[in-house]
Scaffold this motif. Structure first.
Motif, PDB file in Angstrom:
ATOM      1  N   THR A 105      46.876  37.798  33.798  1.00  0.00           N
ATOM      2  CA  THR A 105      46.258  36.581  33.347  1.00  0.00           C
ATOM      3  C   THR A 105      47.263  35.604  32.441  1.00  0.00           C
ATOM      4  O   THR A 105      48.645  36.118  32.493  1.00  0.00           O
ATOM      5  CB  THR A 105      45.102  36.891  32.291  1.00  0.00           C
ATOM      6  OG1 THR A 105      45.459  37.550  31.185  1.00  0.00           O
ATOM      7  CG2 THR A 105      43.909  37.606  33.071  1.00  0.00           C
TER       8      THR A 105
ATOM      9  N   CYS B 134      45.766  31.262  25.962  1.00  0.00           N
ATOM     10  CA  CYS B 134      45.745  31.553  27.462  1.00  0.00           C
ATOM     11  C   CYS B 134      45.604  29.791  27.666  1.00  0.00           C
ATOM     12  O   CYS B 134      44.419  29.246  27.460  1.00  0.00           O
ATOM     13  CB  CYS B 134      44.498  32.108  27.981  1.00  0.00           C
ATOM     14  SG  CYS B 134      44.195  32.307  29.680  1.00  0.00           S
TER      15      CYS B 134
ATOM     16  N   GLU C  16      41.650  33.159  34.642  1.00  0.00           N
ATOM     17  CA  GLU C  16      42.995  33.390  34.331  1.00  0.00           C
ATOM     18  C   GLU C  16      42.946  33.757  32.918  1.00  0.00           C
ATOM     19  O   GLU C  16      44.199  33.988  32.494  1.00  0.00           O
ATOM     20  CB  GLU C  16      43.766  32.318  34.727  1.00  0.00           C
ATOM     21  CG  GLU C  16      43.964  32.318  36.439  1.00  0.00           C
ATOM     22  CD  GLU C  16      44.569  30.822  36.532  1.00  0.00           C
ATOM     23  OE1 GLU C  16      44.903  29.881  35.805  1.00  0.00           O
ATOM     24  OE2 GLU C  16      45.081  31.014  37.470  1.00  0.00           O
TER      25      GLU C  16
END
Length: 162
Positions: A117, A140, A147
């Protein structure tokens, strides 16, 4: 022969047990978010793992903002700005200037990003005063929820008032 069978059984049990202890979850999709009118703006909620609820709010939100929300990324913090430990927040933005929400799920133990990820550790030294208790942060940076998947061992009792 019996020893080999016992050894293989022990290894298999170990693998199954470790997988059972870790759960994988992801930020809610924008279409799963519900809004509720508040005195000022709106509060937001979405179903989370194990009957938990992702929660957020925006005192500047307008009624139609939710329809334009898109996922813009996520953040894990070992301590949130409110003092809660081990939280993940997912960010959504809409078309208008004040059309946004940060949806948070409280609280994790054993948090870790899923391999492959887009989670990346972030430096925490020198942050503003409200964040001075944070020791570990990961962002992220993706517009795709998948993801930003993450693992956790278990959810703890959520804080009151959220």
């Amino acid at each position: 022969m019996i020893r080999k069978t016992l050894a293989a059984s022990a290894i298999l049990l170990s693998v199954v047990t470790s997988n059972a202890l870790a759960a994988v979850t992801v930020c809610p999709s924008a279409v799963s978010i519900e809004q509720k009118k508040e005195e000022q703006g709106y509060s937001y909620s979405a179903p989370g793992p194990n009957g938990r609820v992702w929660v957020g709010e925006n005192p500047f939100a307008e009624e139609g903002d939710l329809k334009t929300f898109v996922f813009t990324g996520a953040v894990y913090r070992d301590v949130s700005s409110e003092g809660n430990t081990d939280v993940v927040s997912c960010d959504y933005e809409g078309d208008e200037w004040y059309a946004f929400a940060r949806m948070t799920l409280y609280s994790f133990r054993g948090w870790a990003p899923v391999n492959g990820t887009k989670w990346k550790p972030q430096p925490t030294a020198g942050k503003a005063e409200t964040f001075n208790k944070i020791k570990y942060v990961e962002y992220c940076d993706s517009r795709t929820e998948k993801e930003c998947e993450f693992n956790y061992k278990f959810l703890t009792t959520p804080p009151t008032g959220h």
